[in-house]
Design a protein around this motif. Structure first.
Motif, mmCIF file in Angstrom:
data_model
loop_
_atom_site.group_PDB
_atom_site.id
_atom_site.type_symbol
_atom_site.label_atom_id
_atom_site.label_comp_id
_atom_site.label_asym_id
_atom_site.label_seq_id
_atom_site.Cartn_x
_atom_site.Cartn_y
_atom_site.Cartn_z
ATOM 1 N N UNK A 31 0.838 -1.199 0.000
ATOM 2 C CA UNK A 31 0.000 0.000 0.000
ATOM 3 C C UNK A 31 0.875 1.251 0.000
ATOM 4 N N UNK A 32 1.928 1.254 0.771
ATOM 5 C CA UNK A 32 2.826 2.411 0.778
ATOM 6 C C UNK A 32 3.392 2.668 -0.619
ATOM 7 N N UNK A 33 3.758 1.602 -1.318
ATOM 8 C CA UNK A 33 4.346 1.732 -2.648
ATOM 9 C C UNK A 33 3.337 2.184 -3.705
ATOM 10 N N UNK A 34 2.060 1.824 -3.522
ATOM 11 C CA UNK A 34 1.064 2.058 -4.570
ATOM 12 C C UNK A 34 -0.005 3.087 -4.217
ATOM 13 N N UNK A 35 0.145 3.777 -3.099
ATOM 14 C CA UNK A 35 -0.892 4.725 -2.666
ATOM 15 C C UNK A 35 -1.159 5.815 -3.688
ATOM 16 N N UNK A 36 -0.176 6.145 -4.519
ATOM 17 C CA UNK A 36 -0.348 7.161 -5.550
ATOM 18 C C UNK A 36 -1.345 6.765 -6.632
ATOM 19 N N UNK A 37 -1.691 5.498 -6.714
ATOM 20 C CA UNK A 37 -2.658 5.018 -7.707
ATOM 21 C C UNK A 37 -4.108 5.208 -7.250
ATOM 22 N N UNK A 38 -4.315 5.543 -5.996
ATOM 23 C CA UNK A 38 -5.666 5.639 -5.429
ATOM 24 C C UNK A 38 -6.206 7.048 -5.624
ATOM 25 N N UNK A 39 -7.389 7.149 -6.202
ATOM 26 C CA UNK A 39 -8.033 8.433 -6.464
ATOM 27 C C UNK A 39 -8.798 8.887 -5.229
ATOM 28 N N UNK A 40 -8.693 10.174 -4.902
ATOM 29 C CA UNK A 40 -9.501 10.762 -3.836
ATOM 30 C C UNK A 40 -9.014 10.505 -2.427
ATOM 31 N N UNK A 41 -7.708 10.255 -2.250
ATOM 32 C CA UNK A 41 -7.162 9.983 -0.919
ATOM 33 C C UNK A 41 -7.302 11.211 -0.023
ATOM 34 N N UNK A 42 -7.754 10.989 1.203
ATOM 35 C CA UNK A 42 -7.795 12.037 2.227
ATOM 36 C C UNK A 42 -6.393 12.134 2.821
ATOM 37 N N UNK A 43 -5.625 13.075 2.384
ATOM 38 C CA UNK A 43 -4.193 13.146 2.677
ATOM 39 C C UNK A 43 -3.841 13.170 4.160
ATOM 40 N N UNK A 44 -4.679 13.752 4.986
ATOM 41 C CA UNK A 44 -4.327 13.892 6.398
ATOM 42 C C UNK A 44 -4.739 12.699 7.251
#
Length: 102
Positions: A37-50
């Motif tokens: 998940x750490x490696x691929x989190x950039x692929x997820x749309x609409x992430x709540x960054x905080x």
């Protein structure tokens, strides 16, 4: 590391799940799914960054549980990155902490 109780409304998340025995969990079988998940989190749309990562366990009796490692998202997406799952987390009181390495 401070652990606190947090009442949280239900939320949508995207990430990975893995069902393991408690022995497998003690043998650190879940570290790979967390790193994935750490490696691929950039692929997820609409992430709540905080919000950080959410780790949720769904226990199946005494022998095993399903581990969900998720990034909180604005909503459940219509399409998912390959191999990922979406999860609607219920409104509950969660144990929350910030891991010093993550």
């Amino acid at each position: 590391m401070e652990i606190k109780k947090t009442a949280k409304a239900g939320f949508a998340g995207v990430g990975f799940s893995q069902t393991v025995s408690f022995e497998e969990a003690r043998a650190k079988k879940l570290h790979g799914v967390i790193q994935q998940l750490k490696d691929r989190r950039g692929e997820i749309v609409g992430v709540q960054e905080d919000s950080g990562m959410w780790a949720i366990s769904d226990h199946h009796g005494e022998g095993e549980f399903t581990f969900y490692i998720l990034m909180e998202t604005e909503s459940l997406p219509e399409t998912l990155p390959e191999g990922m799952i979406s999860y609607q987390a219920p409104a509950l009181t969660y144990a929350q902490t910030r891991h010093p390495q993550h």
